[in-house]
Design an enzyme around this catalytic site. Sequence first.
Site, PDB file in Angstrom:
ATOM      1  N   ALA A  52      -3.852  -2.452   9.858  1.00 19.92           N
ATOM      2  CA  ALA A  52      -2.849  -3.817   9.365  1.00 19.92           C
ATOM      3  C   ALA A  52      -3.552  -4.889   9.682  1.00 19.92           C
ATOM      4  O   ALA A  52      -3.292  -4.960  10.948  1.00 19.92           O
ATOM      5  CB  ALA A  52      -1.413  -2.892   9.725  1.00 19.92           C
ATOM      6  N   CYS A 101       0.772  -1.324  -0.286  1.00 19.69           N
ATOM      7  CA  CYS A 101      -0.344   0.102   0.055  1.00 19.69           C
ATOM      8  C   CYS A 101       1.099   1.456  -0.062  1.00 19.69           C
ATOM      9  O   CYS A 101       0.926   2.810  -0.983  1.00 19.69           O
ATOM     10  CB  CYS A 101      -1.085   0.012   1.273  1.00 19.69           C
ATOM     11  SG  CYS A 101      -0.163  -0.440   2.594  1.00 19.69           S
ATOM     12  N   ARG A 157       0.732  -7.668   9.566  1.00 16.23           N
ATOM     13  CA  ARG A 157       2.148  -7.512  10.936  1.00 16.23           C
ATOM     14  C   ARG A 157       2.699  -9.394  10.388  1.00 16.23           C
ATOM     15  O   ARG A 157       4.195  -8.789  10.141  1.00 16.23           O
ATOM     16  CB  ARG A 157       0.822  -8.078  11.753  1.00 16.23           C
ATOM     17  CG  ARG A 157       0.280  -6.509  11.429  1.00 16.23           C
ATOM     18  CD  ARG A 157      -0.427  -6.685  12.722  1.00 16.23           C
ATOM     19  NE  ARG A 157      -1.086  -5.553  12.855  1.00 16.23           N
ATOM     20  CZ  ARG A 157      -1.237  -4.508  14.499  1.00 16.23           C
ATOM     21  NH1 ARG A 157       0.397  -5.302  15.188  1.00 16.23           N
ATOM     22  NH2 ARG A 157      -1.553  -3.980  14.574  1.00 16.23           N
TER      23      ARG A 157
END
Lengths: 348, 296
Positions: free
Chosen positions: B161, B128, B166
Site C-alpha cells: 500500500a 483493488c 494510504r
Amino acid sequence: MAKLMLFDSTLRDGNHAVRHQIRKDQIEDYCLAMDGTGVYTIIVGHGNGLGASSLQVGFSRLTEHEMLETARKNLEKTKLGAYMIPGFGTIRDNLEPAIRDGVEVFTIGCHCTEADTTKQHIEFLRKKGKEVYGVLMMYHMASAEKLLEEARKMQSYGAMGVILMDSAGASTPELVQRSISTLYEGLQIHVGFHPHNNMGMAVANAYTAYLEGADIIDGTLRGFGAGAGNCQLENVAALFEKCRIKTGIDFYRMLDASETVMPELMGREMGQEPLSIVSGQAGVFSAFKIPVQKAAEEFQVDPRDIFYELGRRKVVAGQEDMIVEVAESLSRPAGGSGNINYQLESLL
Amino acid sequence: MEKQKVKAGIIGTGNIGTDILMKLQRSDVLECGIFAGRNPDSVGIRRARAMGVPVSTDSIRAIEENPQCCEIVFDATSASTHCIHAPILERLNKFTIDLTPAHVGRFCVPALNMEECLQESNVNMITCGGQAVIPIVQAITEIHPDTKYIEVVATIASRSAGPGTRDNIDEFTQTTRDALTEFTGIADTKAIIILNPAEPPITMHNTIYALIEHPDMDALCRKVREAEARIRSYVPGYKIVMEPVFENGRVTTSLQVTGLGDYLPKYSGNLDIINCAAIEIAENYARQKILGGGNG
C-alpha cells in the site's frame, strides 16, 4: 507532571464482552451514574468503533446514532467520545453523522505501523474543531523507535495526543516502560496508555505508563472489555490517589456506578479465564475470543490451537475472517500446518 | 512490418503507475507514450528513463502541451488530483482510466461491464478490493437475488500500500462500498479494509460474507468457480482459497490474489488485480475504438 486524564471506554470496549449487544437503557443508566465523576470522556459505541458493526466483527444491537444520541442526552458535564478505525468507518458514513450527534472527543486508531491511514480523519476532525487523539493498536508488535515514528506522524496531522493500545494484553512492564518513555521524550503532545488484562497486569502497567510520562489512562469500570478485560478504572483511582497522584475522580460516585450499574451491564464477572491467557500470550487481539470459541465449536477444533496459529500468522485487529479460515484448515485431516505442537511453538 | 500500437500515457509514477508501465511492455496493442509524474527522483521515473520510455516531471502538463503523445491515459495519482485532471483529459478527448478511488466516471469491472465502459470517456477502476470481490459478489447475488446484506473484507500487505493508497484510505473504503451497492442493487453493504504489516508480507486476502436465508450452496460454489475462471483470464494469480461455506448463519468465501511480480513482489496481488483490469479495458478500447472499427 501534566494533569491525569482518565478515558472511560466502558461503553465501547465493554461492548466486545457482550457481543456488541449493549442496550439503550444500559447506556442511559451508565451515563447518568458516571456524568461528572471526573473521567475526562466517556467513549461510546461498537467495540471496534464507528462503522464496525458488521459480520466480520459482529453486528451491534443499536445503530451508532441510537448509541450516541442516548449518551448525549444523559451527559452534561463529561465529554462524549467516539472511536474510529479508518478502513472500518469513513468520513461520510460515520464521522460526519457522529459530529451531528454531538461527539466532542474523537480517538482515531490504526494498527501500530500504519499511522498514515489516520491522516485524512485526524485532519478532518481538527478542521471541524474537535478534540482528536491518535491510537496505535497492537503496540506490542512494533519497536519503541517505530512507535515514535508513527506517533510523530499523528502529531503532524494535528492529534492532541497518542495512546498506545495493548490490544492483545501482551505487555510486560519493561515493554510499557520502554515504549511510553520513548514516546514521552519524542513527542510534544499527550501520551496515553490503554492496557488489557490478559496476564493480570493492566493496572500495574497503567501505573508504569504514568511513571514514564503518560497522562492519559484509558480503561473501563470493572475492567469490562474484550477477552480478559481492560484496566479497571476503580483500581486506577484507588491506587493513584494512594500514591498521591491526583485523579480528580469523585471516588465514591465511581464506586457507586461500579456497584449499581455494572453487574447488570456485564452479565458476568471479568477475569483471566484460560482462553484469554492463551490469547494474551499468543499476542492475538483480545476481542477474537468469542468468534474463536464459535469457530472452534463449529469446526470441532481446539480453540487454543486457533489462537496460537493466528499468533503465528501475525494477524492484526480486524482480521477476524482469518478465524474461520484457520479453524476450517485445522479441521481437515492433515489440517493447517501439519502436526505443529502449538503450545511449544508459541514458547519458542 | 511491425504492428501499429496505440500510445497510452501514465500519470503518477508510484507503485500503481510503475507497475502499469511494466505490464505495457508485454502488450501487443499498447505502448507507453509518456510516463509523467512530479518527483524527478522517484524510483519509477528512474526506471522508465532506463527503459527508454519518454518521461516528464510536469505531470498532466506534459499531456496538455503535447496531446499527440497518447490517446489513452491511465491516471494513477490520487483521488483529489484526479478530480482536477478529469475535466482536462475530457477536453483533450483522451479515453481516461482512473485508478484512484475518485469515482468521477463509471465504475468498471471488465468481467462484468466491459462493453458499457467502452462507450464512456472516463472509467473508474474502483479499488483493488473492489476488483477482487465484485465479480464474486455479483455471482452470489445472481444465484440469490434475495441476498439481504453483503460485506467484504480486503486485507493487503502494508508494503504493497503506497502513499497514494494510504492518503486515500477514506475514499478507498467508501468507493468500494458504493460499488458493491451499484453492482448488486443491494442497499445494505459494507466494505472493510485492513493493512497487515507482517513480514514476510501476506498475499492479498479477501473475504466475502452474505446473509441469505436458504442458500443453495451447490449452485453458489459452481457459480463462484465460474467467476473465478473468468477473472483468471486477465488476472492469472486469482484463486478461491475457501469455497462458499455456510457457518454461523452466514455464507462465507475467501480468495487470494498473487501478483505477477512485475514491479512489486508477488504478494502485492492488490496492484495486479487493479492494473490487470485497467490494461484489459485499455487494450479492448485500443482494439475496438482505435485500431479496429473500420477507420484504422
